[in-house]
Scaffold this motif. Structure first.
Motif, PDB file in Angstrom:
ATOM      1  N   GLY A  18       0.816  -1.195   0.000  1.00  0.00           N
ATOM      2  CA  GLY A  18       0.000   0.000   0.000  1.00  0.00           C
ATOM      3  C   GLY A  18       0.853   1.249   0.000  1.00  0.00           C
ATOM      4  N   LEU A  19       0.195   2.356   0.277  1.00  0.00           N
ATOM      5  CA  LEU A  19       0.853   3.665   0.323  1.00  0.00           C
ATOM      6  C   LEU A  19       0.997   4.085   1.781  1.00  0.00           C
ATOM      7  CD1 LEU A  19       1.836   6.308  -1.021  1.00  0.00           C
ATOM      8  CD2 LEU A  19      -0.564   7.041  -1.046  1.00  0.00           C
ATOM      9  N   VAL A  20       2.194   4.485   2.155  1.00  0.00           N
ATOM     10  CA  VAL A  20       2.457   4.889   3.529  1.00  0.00           C
ATOM     11  C   VAL A  20       3.435   6.050   3.517  1.00  0.00           C
ATOM     12  CG1 VAL A  20       4.359   3.229   3.800  1.00  0.00           C
ATOM     13  CG2 VAL A  20       3.082   4.001   5.824  1.00  0.00           C
ATOM     14  N   GLN A  21       3.354   6.880   4.523  1.00  0.00           N
ATOM     15  CA  GLN A  21       4.287   7.992   4.640  1.00  0.00           C
ATOM     16  C   GLN A  21       5.619   7.510   5.191  1.00  0.00           C
ATOM     17  OE1 GLN A  21       2.329  11.023   6.995  1.00  0.00           O
ATOM     18  NE2 GLN A  21       1.573  12.040   5.164  1.00  0.00           N
ATOM     19  N   ALA A  22       6.655   8.235   4.868  1.00  0.00           N
ATOM     20  CA  ALA A  22       7.973   7.914   5.398  1.00  0.00           C
ATOM     21  C   ALA A  22       7.923   7.888   6.919  1.00  0.00           C
ATOM     22  CB  ALA A  22       9.001   8.943   4.925  1.00  0.00           C
ATOM     23  N   GLY A  23       8.576   6.892   7.494  1.00  0.00           N
ATOM     24  CA  GLY A  23       8.542   6.705   8.932  1.00  0.00           C
ATOM     25  C   GLY A  23       7.445   5.770   9.397  1.00  0.00           C
ATOM     26  N   GLY A  24       6.539   5.436   8.505  1.00  0.00           N
ATOM     27  CA  GLY A  24       5.422   4.574   8.849  1.00  0.00           C
ATOM     28  C   GLY A  24       5.767   3.098   8.746  1.00  0.00           C
ATOM     29  N   SER A  25       4.733   2.274   8.906  1.00  0.00           N
ATOM     30  CA  SER A  25       4.912   0.817   8.922  1.00  0.00           C
ATOM     31  C   SER A  25       3.899   0.137   8.023  1.00  0.00           C
ATOM     32  CB  SER A  25       4.735   0.292  10.357  1.00  0.00           C
ATOM     33  OG  SER A  25       5.697   0.835  11.227  1.00  0.00           O
ATOM     34  N   LEU A  26       4.278  -1.032   7.548  1.00  0.00           N
ATOM     35  CA  LEU A  26       3.390  -1.910   6.811  1.00  0.00           C
ATOM     36  C   LEU A  26       3.756  -3.339   7.157  1.00  0.00           C
ATOM     37  CD1 LEU A  26       3.193  -0.612   3.100  1.00  0.00           C
ATOM     38  CD2 LEU A  26       1.297  -0.760   4.717  1.00  0.00           C
ATOM     39  N   ARG A  27       2.782  -4.224   7.050  1.00  0.00           N
ATOM     40  CA  ARG A  27       3.068  -5.646   7.212  1.00  0.00           C
ATOM     41  C   ARG A  27       2.604  -6.385   5.968  1.00  0.00           C
ATOM     42  NH1 ARG A  27       1.062 -10.241  11.543  1.00  0.00           N
ATOM     43  NH2 ARG A  27      -0.865 -10.093  10.311  1.00  0.00           N
ATOM     44  N   LEU A  28       3.527  -7.074   5.351  1.00  0.00           N
ATOM     45  CA  LEU A  28       3.219  -7.910   4.197  1.00  0.00           C
ATOM     46  C   LEU A  28       3.024  -9.352   4.645  1.00  0.00           C
ATOM     47  CD1 LEU A  28       5.828  -6.598   1.595  1.00  0.00           C
ATOM     48  CD2 LEU A  28       3.585  -5.659   2.187  1.00  0.00           C
ATOM     49  N   SER A  29       2.186 -10.070   3.915  1.00  0.00           N
ATOM     50  CA  SER A  29       1.958 -11.487   4.169  1.00  0.00           C
ATOM     51  C   SER A  29       2.238 -12.291   2.912  1.00  0.00           C
ATOM     52  CB  SER A  29       0.509 -11.734   4.600  1.00  0.00           C
ATOM     53  OG  SER A  29       0.196 -11.033   5.778  1.00  0.00           O
ATOM     54  N   CYS A  30       2.733 -13.506   3.114  1.00  0.00           N
ATOM     55  CA  CYS A  30       2.947 -14.431   2.007  1.00  0.00           C
ATOM     56  C   CYS A  30       2.351 -15.767   2.412  1.00  0.00           C
ATOM     57  CB  CYS A  30       4.432 -14.570   1.696  1.00  0.00           C
ATOM     58  SG  CYS A  30       4.802 -15.806   0.424  1.00  0.00           S
TER      59      CYS A  30
END
Length: 124
Positions: A10-22
């Motif tokens: 997705g789209l996130v601002q610098a300093g932010g977090s994301l979690r990907l799944s496989c």
């Protein structure tokens, strides 16, 4: 049939977090490592991190050490990539891949199976 399904981009601002799944299926997990690669426009696909199902050992590219964490839920046959402190240079399509016997990491041409990618965009 071997299947690897990546999700969570997705789209996130610098300093932010994301979690990907496989989500993985169709092979004997203890024989494989699951890796995350990424490819930015105009750049070669690079290895980000991988986890070896048989012993839980992990490996990271220097560029993501201390910011990204790979983990697995063996009951769900799913590998996660927690990405914190994201930077604009982390922007890329992220792919998960399976590497039998951990013989190919960190080279993209060493992977045995690939899933479709998921776009991660970090805005500065």
């Amino acid at each position: 049939e071997v299947q690897l399904q990546a999700s969570g981009g997705g789209l996130v601002q610098a300093g932010g977090s994301l979690r990907l799944s496989c989500a993985a299926s169709g092979f004997t997990f203890d024989d494989y490592a699951i890796a995350w690669f990424r490819q930015a426009p105009g750049k070669e696909r690079e290895g980000v991190t991988c986890i070896n199902y048989s012993d839980g050992s992990t490996h990271y590219a220097d560029s993501v050490k201390g910011r990204f964490t790979i983990s697995s839920d063996n009951a769900k046959n799913t590998v996660y990539l927690q990405m914190n402190s994201l930077k604009a240079e982390d922007t890329a399509v992220y792919y998960c891949a399976a590497d039998q016997g951990l013989t190919g990491w960190p080279y993209y041409y060493g992977m045995d199976y690939w899933g479709k990618g998921t776009q991660v965009t970090v805005s500065s």
